[in-house]
Write a protein that holds these residues in place. Structure first.
Motif, mmCIF file in Angstrom:
data_model
loop_
_atom_site.group_PDB
_atom_site.id
_atom_site.type_symbol
_atom_site.label_atom_id
_atom_site.label_comp_id
_atom_site.label_asym_id
_atom_site.label_seq_id
_atom_site.Cartn_x
_atom_site.Cartn_y
_atom_site.Cartn_z
ATOM 1 N N VAL A 134 0.802 -1.217 0.000
ATOM 2 C CA VAL A 134 0.000 0.000 0.000
ATOM 3 C C VAL A 134 0.837 1.271 0.000
ATOM 4 C CG1 VAL A 134 -1.765 1.257 1.291
ATOM 5 C CG2 VAL A 134 -1.824 -1.235 1.212
ATOM 6 N N ASP A 135 1.945 1.272 0.753
ATOM 7 C CA ASP A 135 2.709 2.515 0.885
ATOM 8 C C ASP A 135 3.931 2.575 -0.028
ATOM 9 O OD1 ASP A 135 3.932 0.544 2.363
ATOM 10 O OD2 ASP A 135 4.231 1.733 4.177
ATOM 11 N N PRO A 137 4.231 3.756 -3.676
ATOM 12 C CA PRO A 137 3.756 4.286 -4.964
ATOM 13 C C PRO A 137 4.862 4.159 -6.014
ATOM 14 C CG PRO A 137 4.428 6.098 -3.546
ATOM 15 C CD PRO A 137 4.579 4.834 -2.729
ATOM 16 N N GLU A 139 6.707 6.164 -7.371
ATOM 17 C CA GLU A 139 7.851 7.024 -7.066
ATOM 18 C C GLU A 139 8.918 6.281 -6.271
ATOM 19 O OE1 GLU A 139 4.804 7.980 -7.270
ATOM 20 O OE2 GLU A 139 4.812 9.834 -8.445
ATOM 21 N N GLU A 140 8.541 5.216 -5.567
ATOM 22 C CA GLU A 140 9.511 4.476 -4.748
ATOM 23 C C GLU A 140 9.758 3.063 -5.300
ATOM 24 O OE1 GLU A 140 11.165 6.140 -2.690
ATOM 25 O OE2 GLU A 140 9.867 7.852 -2.225
ATOM 26 N N TYR B 27 6.564 7.600 0.832
ATOM 27 C CA TYR B 27 5.979 6.276 1.042
ATOM 28 C C TYR B 27 4.530 6.417 1.491
ATOM 29 C CZ TYR B 27 10.808 4.742 0.655
ATOM 30 O OH TYR B 27 12.077 4.504 0.196
ATOM 31 N N VAL B 28 3.678 6.769 0.537
ATOM 32 C CA VAL B 28 2.259 6.946 0.866
ATOM 33 C C VAL B 28 1.396 6.172 -0.121
ATOM 34 C CG1 VAL B 28 2.573 9.233 1.882
ATOM 35 C CG2 VAL B 28 2.047 9.025 -0.559
ATOM 36 N N ALA B 29 0.135 5.982 0.269
ATOM 37 C CA ALA B 29 -0.828 5.301 -0.596
ATOM 38 C C ALA B 29 -1.057 6.121 -1.867
ATOM 39 C CB ALA B 29 -2.139 5.116 0.156
ATOM 40 N N GLU B 30 -1.382 5.426 -2.938
ATOM 41 C CA GLU B 30 -1.608 6.069 -4.234
ATOM 42 C C GLU B 30 -2.636 7.198 -4.140
ATOM 43 O OE1 GLU B 30 -0.256 6.135 -7.115
ATOM 44 O OE2 GLU B 30 -1.857 7.186 -8.196
#
Lengths: 279, 408
Positions: A134-135, A137, A139-140, B27-30
């Motif tokens: 989930v965490d 995206p 970008e990572e 590091y976050v949800a979409e």
């Protein structure tokens, strides 16, 4: 035989297309409410009608989850759940089931702590079929997505109502298996799925990809599962399942004879909805 | 950090993806990604706009009361018998802490972005009060998430927030403290993504927050440099600040990172002692991990589950730390040390009696560390400590403890 079979997910969606129906994905948290009951539930899911399993890796701080799945994670952690035990359970499941895809779903920190390469090797060896983190995206991607792709384990991406057209290519990059469309702008299990908007959203994604689109967040009833299975390749149910587990524990929070049976009854009902959807 | 190396400066971070070395990131949800990219873009434009800073400086001067004094603490200097001790008096800011420096900046940015609904998390309640204050001033809706345990131990601040028109959501999940308040604020933000702006209170969270909050807090260090030059004609020798998430410390340290003669000390909360396991010292007792949108040092178990922090100070009671601190820790530029609950309480009482200043429990940790080194430093050595908050909010928690310790 245990171990990773690259064809399990593809085979499932091929079969669903042949049968002209949507699939049913079921989320449970590994180790909820205790290791033995959780494994019994896991093993009972395919027979009850689950086509695919989203197997939650418990985390202390599940920031995209609502109260139901938070509580489920807490129950699992209290009864000794860990990432290593989650992988053990996948291995135990594969002894008797070589066809039902199991997707490991959760948050990055336990994997980072376990070690990315070690985690990928363990998950593949145990017979997992993909990852939903989930965490992480796009970008990572360097952290886990690219190593997973390299290792041959599908990294399944979440698309949401806030994923605009400009972001769709990024969301669709480095992914395989299927796309998980999050039906609501919110956390799990809090708002009912808006089925009209899901139809439009799935159609929008399908313009950009040939991958199957599964839809989750906010599906709790047979009717909702049917409505989603009509327009998407699969409907995924989570909070309603862990709520059923919670509702069938004794006053001490312990599982009893009825816990597994209650979950099986729920899955049978949801599966009947999904089967009737395109009839 | 290739740019950093090329320019030979420690002040160039983060890179375009929000990384300080291996730390930071998004590091976050979409669901949140498009919003965070939007905040980043708007912040980039605001940062380059002179009018934005002119307006912020106007509020600094006329509303917050900046510059805050740089005060020579002569009685404590005499008492310790070593180096000269200066306090940067950020406890004199409107609302009583450094938090307002950041909040005014983010509130102006939110307004610039056309957002009128604000959410925030708070630990000690200082950031919540500052956010409620700015929202009252700018006629914005304000919702503050606060751990249920903190709601009890920081009641005066809860009352202030309510008086200012904010809605306070007590958070009962997890350990019911700052970490859980941040989880809940992020969950709420996910559900209100299109309409709300999230004012994060410290130099943590997903990029661009660690950088943006630092930039807003750098006024502390910039003023210190100027004021000490006026008072002493030179740079300080040592700077000391307490660290929870680490925003007051980043604000003080950052303008001095390239002045290699200046020693920098960040003071973590050691709670009952680092060895006891009941502390909030992420650097001393944690290891790198990913939480709340960034990679940084975290308190966690062998499975990567986040463990509960402990500190008598609600503002330091957080199992993580801003990612730039993690980077400065590994690079060795900043010395990270710690002070226990008991040491902080002693410093709380000492500062009140010697200087007539009741410090918050948070900077009491900084003073506790100062007291361990300052006596041995030469008399011409200049120490500046950030007195980043005042202690009124802590009286209820502190007084019974001081009575027990025979310090009242």
């Amino acid at each position: 035989m245990s171990g990773y079979d690259a064809n399990r997910l593809a085979a499932l969606f091929g079969r669903l297309t042949e049968e002209n129906r949507g699939g049913l994905g079921i989320f449970i948290t590994a180790g909820d409410p205790d290791p033995d009951t959780s494994l019994a539930i896991l093993k009972a899911l395919p027979g009850a009608g689950a086509d695919m399993i989203e197997f939650g890796m418990p985390f202390s701080d599940p920031m995209a989850d609502g109260p139901s799945i938070q509580a489920s994670s807490q129950r699992a952690l209290k009864s000794g759940a860990s990432l290593a035990r989650t992988i053990e359970m996948v291995r135990a499941f594969r002894v008797s089931d070589q066809t039902t895809p199991v997707i490991l779903m959760g948050y990055y920190n336990p994997i980072y702590t376990h070690g990315v390469q070690r985690f990928l090797a363990d998950a593949i060896e145990a017979g997992a079929d993909g990852l939903i983190i989930v965490d992480l995206p796009p970008e990572e991607d360097a952290d886990l997505c690219l190593p997973a792709v390299e290792a041959g384990l599908p990294f399944i991406r979440l698309a949401t109502p806030t994923t605009n057209d400009a972001r769709i290519p990024a969301v669709l990059s480095n992914t395989s298996g299927f796309i998980y469309y999050v039906s609501i702008t919110g956390i799990t299990g809090t708002v009912a799925v808006p089925t009209d908007m899901v139809r439009t959203a799935v159609a929008r994604l399908k313009k950009h990809t040939t991958l199957p689109v599964a839809v989750g967040f906010g599906i709790s009833s047979r009717e909702q599962a049917a409505a989603v299975a009509r327009v998407a390749d699969a409907a995924i149910v989570g909070s309603a399942v862990v709520n059923t587990i919670a509702a069938n524990l004794d006053t001490e929070g312990q599982a009893g004879a009825g816990t597994v049976a209650a979950v099986v009854a729920l899955i049978k009902d949801l599966a009947a909805g999904v089967l009737s959807a395109r009839a | 950090m290739a740019t950093t190396a090329a320019l030979n400066t420690l002040r160039a971070g983060p890179d375009e993806n929000g990384h300080f070395g291996i730390f930071g990131g998004r590091y976050v949800a979409e669901t949140l990604m498009p919003l965070i990219l939007d905040v980043e873009k708007s912040w980039g434009a605001a940062k380059a706009d002179l009018n934005f800073w002119t307006e912020l400086r106007w509020y600094h001067k006329h509303y917050i009361g900046r510059p805050s004094p740089l005060y020579f603490a002569s009685r404590l200097t005499e008492y310790f018998g070593g180096a000269k001790l200066y306090f940067k008096r950020d406890e004199l800011n409107h609302t009583g802490a450094h938090k307002i420096n950041n909040v005014m900046g983010q509130a102006l940015l939110a307004r610039r972005m056309g957002k009128t609904k604000i959410i925030a998390e708070t630990g000690a309640g200082q950031h919540g009060v500052a956010t409620a204050t700015a929202c009252a001033l700018f006629d914005m809706e304000c919702e503050v998430f606060m751990g249920a345990e903190d709601v009890v131990r920081q009641k005066p601040n809860v009352d202030r927030m309510r008086l200012l028109g904010a809605k306070v959501h007590p958070v009962t999940s997890g350990s019911a403290t700052l970490k859980d308040a941040m989880n809940e604020a992020l969950r709420y933000w996910v559900s209100k993504a299109e309409t709300h702006f999230y004012i994060i209170g410290t130099v943590a969270g997903p990029h661009p927050y660690p950088q943006m909050v630092r930039d807003f807090q750098c006024v502390i260090g910039e003023e210190t440099r100027e004021q000490l030059h006026e008072a002493e004609g030179r740079l300080p020798d040592s700077l000391v600040a307490c660290i929870g998430g680490g925003s007051n410390a980043m604000g003080l340290f950052h303008p001095f990172l390239d002045d290699s003669s200046v020693k920098l000390y960040g003071v973590e909360a050691a709670g009952h002692g680092i060895d006891s396991g009941a502390h909030a010292a992420s650097l001393a007792g944690g290891r790198p991990g990913v939480l709340h949108g960034n990679r940084t040092y975290l308190l966690q178990d062998d499975d990567g589950q986040i463990t509960e922090a402990h500190s008598i100070s609600a503002g330091l009671d957080y199992p993580g730390i801003g990612p730039e601190h993690s980077w400065l820790f590994e690079s060795g530029r900043v010395n990270y040390v710690s002070a226990t609950d008991t040491q902080a309480l002693e410093a709380f009482a000492l500062c009140s009696r010697k200087e007539g200043i009741i410090p918050a429990l948070e900077p009491s940790h900084a003073l506790a560390f100062v007291s361990t080194i300052i006596g041995d430093l030469p008399k011409d050595h200049l120490v500046v400590m950030n007195l980043c908050g005042r202690g009124d909010k802590d009286l209820e928690a502190v007084l019974p403890r001081l009575e027990k310790m025979d310090l009242l």
